[in-house]
Design a protein around this motif. Structure first.
Motif, mmCIF file in Angstrom:
data_model
loop_
_atom_site.group_PDB
_atom_site.id
_atom_site.type_symbol
_atom_site.label_atom_id
_atom_site.label_comp_id
_atom_site.label_asym_id
_atom_site.label_seq_id
_atom_site.Cartn_x
_atom_site.Cartn_y
_atom_site.Cartn_z
ATOM 1 N N GLU A 118 0.849 -1.190 0.000
ATOM 2 C CA GLU A 118 0.000 0.000 0.000
ATOM 3 C C GLU A 118 0.882 1.236 0.000
ATOM 4 O O GLU A 118 2.070 1.166 0.341
ATOM 5 C CB GLU A 118 -0.919 0.009 1.225
ATOM 6 N N TYR A 135 -6.224 -1.422 3.990
ATOM 7 C CA TYR A 135 -6.544 -0.676 2.774
ATOM 8 C C TYR A 135 -6.738 -1.564 1.551
ATOM 9 O O TYR A 135 -6.731 -1.051 0.428
ATOM 10 C CB TYR A 135 -5.420 0.325 2.468
ATOM 11 N N LYS A 154 -9.453 -0.614 -1.070
ATOM 12 C CA LYS A 154 -9.389 0.702 -1.684
ATOM 13 C C LYS A 154 -8.348 0.712 -2.798
ATOM 14 O O LYS A 154 -7.389 -0.058 -2.769
ATOM 15 C CB LYS A 154 -9.018 1.772 -0.648
ATOM 16 N N CYS A 163 -6.183 5.421 -0.700
ATOM 17 C CA CYS A 163 -5.796 5.034 0.658
ATOM 18 C C CYS A 163 -5.606 6.247 1.558
ATOM 19 O O CYS A 163 -5.880 6.192 2.757
ATOM 20 C CB CYS A 163 -4.515 4.198 0.619
#
Length: 590
Positions: A288, A405, A408, A413
């Protein structure tokens, strides 16, 4: 003369007038309430309709299946279900005390016979080729024999797969007329480590995935695991919101290249880690972006490894990208090279000379003794590692943090609330748009190189790869990374476990109508195809959502009733009704 005083406006009414437009707008919309309730009960908001045809009776039926989206902005119920499934996968593989996968079973007599038959055909083919090359008189007949042996080899390999053996016993032979210039062999490069990278100790990797067991003075045994966070290097000083202090000196080029090649850097890290510690380290984690929009990764690691070794391996890990030079952009997306159909190549718009081919560009890199990699990806100095004890609240909280996350998009994020954040995102995205993502990326045309397998449909500067999309921030591959021997199960296996638990809890058996597909080698009982939007028997979306909501509510009520009844039984009887407590928790959340 003074101006007349205007009458004071009446105070606004706290409640709108009944029957007014404001009163009507204040009423909840039935369609919105339906979607809210579907999301509450876990009903897919974008079901996919499939038409199933019984091949024996010819009867057709429309069946809705979940869309399976993993993004919350597309379908929140499916995304949350996918997140819970990943959490179950991490939980079941993290603190294992036994190996997840058994060793392969010994080969049967029939399987060994097929391998021997394949060996005989290979030997006969080799002899036929040598005799065809040595004899001019019987050469044509020998080549016909080679073609017959190739057909027999293909049939034997199909039988090997049907008999229950996995993998290919040997590579397939090239067919006559195939291009032998590119036979799939990898380019050999020096494996010598860089002089600016520290050396690592190397041990023989044991075929075990279970970590060390610690024994306390009182004799109790502990087998903890850990979670790890690795980040990329700095590209310049940033503010607390992740934006650069000086955008002019911020290294957006390195940030873009690091984001594109971050998955390969992670693969090299765990390869080095296994060689350093001497056992097959297993991991499951998520990639992420940070606030500065550079990717970083959180991993759950089975077993424990000293933090000093993790930092040492991260500092010594790098990934070199041996691609053609991209120091100077020769063309621009507004003035790109042109495709010449007669030459079958991309050419300079002025001289009409073909651009350098991909193979020639790599040959120039290989033959240059002073050539340097076009980019070297490295980790940053920040390496966070922490031990986790199984069965604790900290372990459950860490799983939620790792999968925080995954529903998403990368660009969603962290919210971009200020103009400075939006400008930082735009600058990184514009750099990613012209950064090559693979050997077949159309962006190579901007640097005067034809990509591998180039064609006239390419658009320089507009590659369709996920890496160049604004929503991915360069993270174009899988964001969930799970090692092969993590839990011994795939996502389909975990889904099947959940369905089996629900059937066992409710005492429901699999209906013959919805039985599993036919066994391999047997003719299928049903034919499936996508339903068309204009089919007469396809009900409106609202009708299908209402039916799915009612069915889901009945399932949940039945499960809760069985759980309440099980709570009143003795513990011996409870085990027969709810054998897997983890799945019960998952269904309660749904």
């Amino acid at each position: 003369m003074t101006a007349p005083t205007l009458p004071t406006a009446p105070a606004p009414r706290e409640e709108p007038r009944p029957g007014s437009r404001a009163a009507r707008l204040g009423l909840p919309m039935s369609a919105a309430v339906l979607k809210e309730m579907c999301a509450e009960y876990g009903v897919c908001l974008r079901p996919v309709s499939l038409r199933r045809t019984d091949l024996h009776t010819g009867q057709t039926e429309l069946i809705d299946i979940p869309c399976g989206s993993t993004r919350e902005d597309k379908c929140a119920p499916c995304a949350k279900r996918a997140r819970r499934l990943r959490q179950t996968q991490i939980r079941e593989g993290w603190h294992r005390t036994a190996e997840p996968l058994p060793g392969p079973a010994p080969a049967t007599y029939e399987q060994r016979g097929l391998i021997m038959l394949r060996a005989d055909f290979e030997f006969a083919r080799d002899e036929a080729i040598r005799e065809a090359l040595a004899s001019k008189k019987d050469g044509e007949r020998r080549w016909e024999q080679v073609a017959e042996l190739d057909e027999a080899i293909a049939e034997v390999e199909e039988s090997i797969a049907a008999e229950g053996m996995r993998g290919r016993v040997a590579p397939s032979h090239p067919k006559p007329g195939d291009d032998q210039a590119d036979n799939g062999k990898r380019r050999q490069r020096s494996t010598r480590r860089r002089q600016d990278a520290p050396d690592l100790p190397r041990q023989k990797v044991e075929q075990r995935t279970i970590g060390r067991v610690y024994v306390a003075p009182d004799g109790t045994e502990h087998q903890p695991s850990m979670w790890l966070t690795v980040t990329l290097d700095s590209y310049g000083k940033v503010h607390s919101d992740g934006t650069p202090v000086n955008p002019a000196t911020y290294d957006y080029r390195s940030a873009a290249w690091d984001a594109v090649h971050f998955p390969r850097l992670l693969d090299r890290f765990f390869q080095n880690l296994r060689r350093c510690v001497g056992w097959n380290v297993q991991y499951a984690g998520c990639v992420e972006p940070q606030r500065r929009l550079a990717p970083h990764a959180h991993f759950a690691i089975r077993g424990t490894i000293p933090r000093e070794i993790l930092r040492q391996v991260a500092a010594a890990t790098y990934h070199q990208v041996w691609w053609p030079s991209v120091e100077r952009m020769i063309y621009t997306p507004d003035r790109p090279p042109v495709w010449d159909a007669d030459q079958g190549a991309w050419c300079d718009p002025d001289s009409r000379q073909p651009l350098t081919s991909w193979a020639d560009a790599l040959d120039q890199v290989d033959t240059d003794p002073d050539a340097e990699p076009v980019h070297v990806a490295r980790f940053g100095a920040q390496v966070l590692a922490e031990g986790v004890t199984p069965g604790t609240e900290h372990a459950a909280r860490t799983i939620g943090y790792i999968t925080k996350y995954i529903t998403k998009s990368a660009a969603d994020c962290h919210k971009t609330d200020t103009d400075r954040q939006r400008q930082h995102l735009d600058r990184l995205w514009h750099t990613l748009r012209v950064t090559p993502c693979s050997d077949r990326c159309a962006n190579w045309l901007l640097y005067g190189v034809q990509p591998k397998k180039a064609d006239g449909r390419m658009q320089p500067g507009r590659c369709k790869g996920k890496t160049h999309q604004r929503a991915t921030l360069g993270i174009g591959g899988r964001r969930i990374l799970v090692s092969r021997d993590w839990s011994g199960k795939t996502l389909a296996d975990h889904k099947a476990d959940t369905r089996a638990w629900v059937r066992n809890l409710l005492g429901v058996s699999v209906d013959a109508e919805h039985a599993d597909p036919a066994e391999p080698g047997e003719p299928a009982s049903f034919a499936w195809e996508m339903a068309k939007p204009n089919d007469a028997d396809l009900a409106p979306l609202g009708h299908r959502l209402l039916r799915a909501l009612s069915q889901r509510a009945q399932w949940k009520a039945a499960i809760l009733a069985v759980q309440d009844r099980a709570a009143q039984l003795v513990p011996a009887d409870v085990s027969a009704i709810a054998p897997v407590p983890t799945h019960r928790e998952e269904m309660n959340r749904e």
